[in-house]
Design a protein around this motif. Structure first.
Motif, PDB file in Angstrom:
ATOM      1  N   ASP A  98       0.712  -1.280  -0.037  1.00 30.60           N
ATOM      2  CA  ASP A  98      -0.018   0.175   0.007  1.00 30.60           C
ATOM      3  C   ASP A  98       0.930   1.172   0.180  1.00 30.60           C
ATOM      4  OD1 ASP A  98      -2.247  -1.388  -0.031  1.00 30.60           O
ATOM      5  OD2 ASP A  98      -2.549  -1.372   2.058  1.00 30.60           O
ATOM      6  N   HIS A  99       1.963   1.205   0.827  1.00 34.68           N
ATOM      7  CA  HIS A  99       2.857   2.444   0.843  1.00 34.68           C
ATOM      8  C   HIS A  99       4.190   2.127   0.491  1.00 34.68           C
ATOM      9  CE1 HIS A  99      -0.356   4.539   2.945  1.00 34.68           C
ATOM     10  NE2 HIS A  99      -0.613   3.359   3.821  1.00 34.68           N
ATOM     11  N   GLU A 100       4.879   0.850   0.859  1.00 30.26           N
ATOM     12  CA  GLU A 100       6.024   0.492   0.566  1.00 30.26           C
ATOM     13  C   GLU A 100       6.088  -0.883   0.091  1.00 30.26           C
ATOM     14  OE1 GLU A 100       9.189   3.024   3.137  1.00 30.26           O
ATOM     15  OE2 GLU A 100       8.658   0.934   3.787  1.00 30.26           O
ATOM     16  N   PRO A 101       7.209  -1.391  -0.869  1.00 30.82           N
ATOM     17  CA  PRO A 101       7.149  -2.803  -1.114  1.00 30.82           C
ATOM     18  C   PRO A 101       6.991  -3.868  -0.025  1.00 30.82           C
ATOM     19  CG  PRO A 101       8.842  -1.636  -2.190  1.00 30.82           C
ATOM     20  CD  PRO A 101       8.187  -0.789  -1.071  1.00 30.82           C
ATOM     21  N   MET A 102       6.555  -4.996  -0.433  1.00 29.09           N
ATOM     22  CA  MET A 102       6.150  -5.810   0.657  1.00 29.09           C
ATOM     23  C   MET A 102       6.810  -7.359   0.390  1.00 29.09           C
ATOM     24  SD  MET A 102       4.566  -4.303   3.175  1.00 29.09           S
ATOM     25  CE  MET A 102       3.799  -5.595   4.268  1.00 29.09           C
ATOM     26  N   ILE A 103       7.213  -8.140   1.244  1.00 29.64           N
ATOM     27  CA  ILE A 103       7.512  -9.395   0.955  1.00 29.64           C
ATOM     28  C   ILE A 103       6.694 -10.306   1.265  1.00 29.64           C
ATOM     29  CG2 ILE A 103       9.612 -10.920   1.458  1.00 29.64           C
ATOM     30  CD1 ILE A 103      11.683  -8.483   1.680  1.00 29.64           C
ATOM     31  N   TYR A 104       6.398 -11.356   0.478  1.00 28.03           N
ATOM     32  CA  TYR A 104       5.754 -12.445   0.902  1.00 28.03           C
ATOM     33  C   TYR A 104       5.728 -13.290  -0.205  1.00 28.03           C
ATOM     34  CZ  TYR A 104       1.853 -10.361  -1.957  1.00 28.03           C
ATOM     35  OH  TYR A 104       1.198  -9.750  -2.838  1.00 28.03           O
ATOM     36  N   HIS A 105       5.492 -14.668   0.214  1.00 27.61           N
ATOM     37  CA  HIS A 105       5.276 -15.807  -0.855  1.00 27.61           C
ATOM     38  C   HIS A 105       3.989 -15.682  -1.665  1.00 27.61           C
ATOM     39  CE1 HIS A 105       7.127 -19.106  -2.886  1.00 27.61           C
ATOM     40  NE2 HIS A 105       5.694 -19.873  -2.804  1.00 27.61           N
ATOM     41  N   SER A 151       2.497 -14.347   6.029  1.00 28.54           N
ATOM     42  CA  SER A 151       2.405 -13.118   6.310  1.00 28.54           C
ATOM     43  C   SER A 151       3.018 -12.211   5.472  1.00 28.54           C
ATOM     44  CB  SER A 151       2.592 -12.874   7.863  1.00 28.54           C
ATOM     45  OG  SER A 151       1.854 -13.580   8.505  1.00 28.54           O
ATOM     46  N   LYS A 152       2.602 -10.838   5.259  1.00 25.59           N
ATOM     47  CA  LYS A 152       3.315  -9.696   4.502  1.00 25.59           C
ATOM     48  C   LYS A 152       4.198  -9.188   5.537  1.00 25.59           C
ATOM     49  CE  LYS A 152      -0.166  -9.166   1.167  1.00 25.59           C
ATOM     50  NZ  LYS A 152      -1.194  -8.352   0.321  1.00 25.59           N
ATOM     51  N   VAL A 153       5.559  -8.941   5.238  1.00 25.64           N
ATOM     52  CA  VAL A 153       6.325  -8.013   5.798  1.00 25.64           C
ATOM     53  C   VAL A 153       6.835  -7.056   5.095  1.00 25.64           C
ATOM     54  CG1 VAL A 153       8.495  -8.273   7.275  1.00 25.64           C
ATOM     55  CG2 VAL A 153       6.845 -10.420   7.173  1.00 25.64           C
TER      56      VAL A 153
END
Length: 120
Positions: A9-16, A22-24
């Motif tokens: 939403d605001h910055e890139p997220m890491i998830y599979h 969970s998104k981090v």
């Protein structure tokens, strides 16, 4: 270390992707890597990023990594490449102690953006 990076939403997220993980935030992951990445070994970390992001968020990826990793992130091309010479010998792990190397793969499933992510 392999990470899948997606638009957040605001910055890139890491998830599979397509799983219930969970998104981090990329920023948090980078901060943890910077803090603990060289505790067990001083040898280089190879961060393999599969990028599924828009151009705007690719720019954010570069900015976040430069800000968080600072001088541990290898950003300069090898001297030979910069001078247009053939690379004869790659740097050894010993020469890259305490450094983070970034290998990027762009997923073009969501659009053909080309290799935009440049850390300079």
């Amino acid at each position: 270390m392999l990470v899948d990076i997606y638009d957040g939403d605001h910055e890139p997220m890491i998830y599979h992707g397509k799983t219930f993980t969970s998104k981090v935030s990329l920023r948090e992951v980078c901060q943890v890597i910077k803090k603990y990445g060289f505790v067990a070994s001083p040898y280089p970390i190879i961060l393999s990023a599969e990028v599924h992001c828009s151009l705007a968020q690719q720019d954010m990826i570069a900015a976040i990594m430069i800000e968080v990793f600072e001088d541990t992130l290898v950003q300069e091309p090898l001297e030979e490449l910069a001078e247009g010479r053939k690379i004869e010998v790659l740097p050894s792990p010993e020469q890259l102690k305490g450094k983070i190397l970034l290998k990027v793969g762009l997923n073009t499933t969501f659009g053909n953006w080309g290799p935009k992510l440049i850390l300079a």
